[in-house]
Design a protein around this motif. Structure first.
Motif, PDB file in Angstrom:
ATOM      1  N   SER A 198     -14.701  33.901  -8.310  1.00  0.00           N
ATOM      2  CA  SER A 198     -15.564  34.693  -9.194  1.00  0.00           C
ATOM      3  C   SER A 198     -14.836  35.873  -9.819  1.00  0.00           C
ATOM      4  O   SER A 198     -13.788  36.314  -9.340  1.00  0.00           O
ATOM      5  N   CYS A 199     -15.462  36.387 -10.878  1.00  0.00           N
ATOM      6  CA  CYS A 199     -14.992  37.622 -11.528  1.00  0.00           C
ATOM      7  C   CYS A 199     -15.291  38.773 -10.576  1.00  0.00           C
ATOM      8  O   CYS A 199     -16.409  38.903 -10.102  1.00  0.00           O
ATOM      9  N   SER A 200     -14.295  39.615 -10.282  1.00  0.00           N
ATOM     10  CA  SER A 200     -14.529  40.691  -9.303  1.00  0.00           C
ATOM     11  C   SER A 200     -15.294  41.852  -9.917  1.00  0.00           C
ATOM     12  O   SER A 200     -15.678  42.790  -9.231  1.00  0.00           O
ATOM     13  N   ASN A 201     -15.538  41.790 -11.202  1.00  0.00           N
ATOM     14  CA  ASN A 201     -16.357  42.847 -11.820  1.00  0.00           C
ATOM     15  C   ASN A 201     -17.840  42.503 -11.776  1.00  0.00           C
ATOM     16  O   ASN A 201     -18.662  43.335 -11.431  1.00  0.00           O
ATOM     17  N   CYS A 202     -18.180  41.244 -12.105  1.00  0.00           N
ATOM     18  CA  CYS A 202     -19.609  40.906 -12.210  1.00  0.00           C
ATOM     19  C   CYS A 202     -20.049  39.836 -11.214  1.00  0.00           C
ATOM     20  O   CYS A 202     -21.223  39.492 -11.167  1.00  0.00           O
ATOM     21  N   ASP A 203     -19.098  39.346 -10.434  1.00  0.00           N
ATOM     22  CA  ASP A 203     -19.422  38.354  -9.388  1.00  0.00           C
ATOM     23  C   ASP A 203     -19.892  37.002  -9.916  1.00  0.00           C
ATOM     24  O   ASP A 203     -20.421  36.188  -9.161  1.00  0.00           O
ATOM     25  N   VAL A 222     -10.879  35.896 -20.711  1.00  0.00           N
ATOM     26  CA  VAL A 222     -12.034  36.790 -20.788  1.00  0.00           C
ATOM     27  C   VAL A 222     -13.163  36.234 -19.939  1.00  0.00           C
ATOM     28  O   VAL A 222     -13.460  35.044 -20.001  1.00  0.00           O
ATOM     29  N   CYS A 223     -13.788  37.069 -19.115  1.00  0.00           N
ATOM     30  CA  CYS A 223     -14.932  36.632 -18.313  1.00  0.00           C
ATOM     31  C   CYS A 223     -16.083  36.317 -19.267  1.00  0.00           C
ATOM     32  O   CYS A 223     -16.458  37.164 -20.084  1.00  0.00           O
ATOM     33  N   GLU A 224     -16.623  35.105 -19.126  1.00  0.00           N
ATOM     34  CA  GLU A 224     -17.696  34.682 -20.040  1.00  0.00           C
ATOM     35  C   GLU A 224     -18.971  35.496 -19.826  1.00  0.00           C
ATOM     36  O   GLU A 224     -19.814  35.602 -20.704  1.00  0.00           O
ATOM     37  N   SER A 225     -19.078  36.063 -18.635  1.00  0.00           N
ATOM     38  CA  SER A 225     -20.311  36.779 -18.312  1.00  0.00           C
ATOM     39  C   SER A 225     -20.264  38.262 -18.706  1.00  0.00           C
ATOM     40  O   SER A 225     -21.164  38.759 -19.373  1.00  0.00           O
ATOM     41  N   CYS A 226     -19.201  38.989 -18.296  1.00  0.00           N
ATOM     42  CA  CYS A 226     -19.203  40.433 -18.549  1.00  0.00           C
ATOM     43  C   CYS A 226     -18.163  40.872 -19.577  1.00  0.00           C
ATOM     44  O   CYS A 226     -18.134  42.035 -19.972  1.00  0.00           O
ATOM     45  N   GLY A 227     -17.286  39.964 -19.976  1.00  0.00           N
ATOM     46  CA  GLY A 227     -16.369  40.276 -21.075  1.00  0.00           C
ATOM     47  C   GLY A 227     -15.084  40.981 -20.682  1.00  0.00           C
ATOM     48  O   GLY A 227     -14.287  41.337 -21.553  1.00  0.00           O
ATOM     49  N   VAL A 228     -14.852  41.199 -19.353  1.00  0.00           N
ATOM     50  CA  VAL A 228     -13.592  41.845 -18.971  1.00  0.00           C
ATOM     51  C   VAL A 228     -12.451  40.822 -19.010  1.00  0.00           C
ATOM     52  O   VAL A 228     -12.679  39.622 -19.131  1.00  0.00           O
ATOM     53  N   LEU A 229     -11.213  41.317 -18.912  1.00  0.00           N
ATOM     54  CA  LEU A 229     -10.072  40.404 -18.826  1.00  0.00           C
ATOM     55  C   LEU A 229      -9.848  40.069 -17.358  1.00  0.00           C
ATOM     56  O   LEU A 229      -9.828  40.961 -16.507  1.00  0.00           O
TER      57      LEU A 229
HETATM   58 ZN   LIG Z   1     -17.245  39.249 -15.234  1.00  0.00          ZN
END
Ligand SMILES: [Zn+2]
Length: 234
Positions: A198-203, A222-229
């Motif tokens: 998972s993305c560690s920013n938005c899980d 790019v995270c499809e959910s929160c947009g971070v790299l």
């Molecule tokens: Zn994310």
């Protein structure tokens, strides 16, 4: 860790340092504004008092001039009393004396009220003047302190920008462009590691294919959910 990734994370650290300094700089603005507002309020109080003094002084001049007029009328009426010969003329002259005396008394009452108001207003003006001088003295030290802090921060921001530019030179142009886009939108940390799947920013879980690409060669995605790299830790 791959050197390209290390360069990107270093750039992010430099941007964080720069952001922190800019936040501290922004925090100074309301403090400067508060000092300015306090001074404007003190100045407004003084100019309001001064305007009131000018109005009362104008009124004082008008009333003094009217009092002079009535004094002259009264003197003339009294003098006229000496020259009357008939009862009817004497009554008329006496009425003139009364009218002018009463008018003079009214004006003098009003004048006395104006003088009283003027005296109070002049005291207020002295107090406002003193208040302004004290405020300036009190603010001088605070302003000096704030300006010193601003000068120091300006220098630090200049240096931090230099370090940021230097760090950016080590990031490949395509990654830099993507990073700058995300960073300028988020205005905070923009590069996050994958944590498990998972993305560690938005899980949010990252699709297998994209994870595989990150693991095998792509530096970031790019995270499809929160947009971070996102990057994969090796
Ligand atoms: Zn994310």
């Amino acid at each position: 860790m791959k050197p390209h990734l290390q360069a990107l994370l270093t750039l992010q650290d430099r941007d964080d340092e720069l952001s922190q300094l800019e936040t501290r700089m922004d925090a100074l603005k309301p403090r400067f504004a508060a000092l300015d507002a306090e001074r404007v309020a003190a100045e407004r109080q003084r100019s309001t008092t001064r305007a009131a003094i000018e109005r009362e002084e104008q009124r004082q001049r008008e009333l003094s001039s009217r009092a002079d007029d009535f004094r002259r009328l009264n003197a003339r009426a009294i003098a006229a009393m000496d020259h009357v010969h008939k009862v009817r003329e004497a009554n008329a002259a006496s009425a003139q004396v009364d009218i002018s005396r009463r008018a003079l008394a009214d004006v003098e009452n009003e004048l006395s009220a104006v003088n009283h108001r003027l005296s109070t207003l002049r005291d207020s003006d002295t107090a406002a003047e003193l208040n302004l001088a004290e405020l300036d003295e009190r603010q001088a030290a605070v302003r000096q302190e704030l300006e010193a802090a601003r000068g120091k921060l300006e220098a630090e921001i200049g240096e931090a920008r230099g370090r940021r530019q230097e760090a950016a030179r080590h990031v490949d142009p395509r990654t830099l462009q993507r990073y700058d886009r995300v960073r300028s939108r988020r205005r905070q940390r923009s590069v996050f590691a994958l944590r498990g799947t998972s993305c560690s920013n938005c899980d949010t879980a990252v699709p297998t294919q994209r994870r595989a690409a990150l693991a095998s060669g792509d530096l970031v995605d790019v995270c499809e959910s929160c947009g971070v790299l996102l990057y994969a830790e090796s």
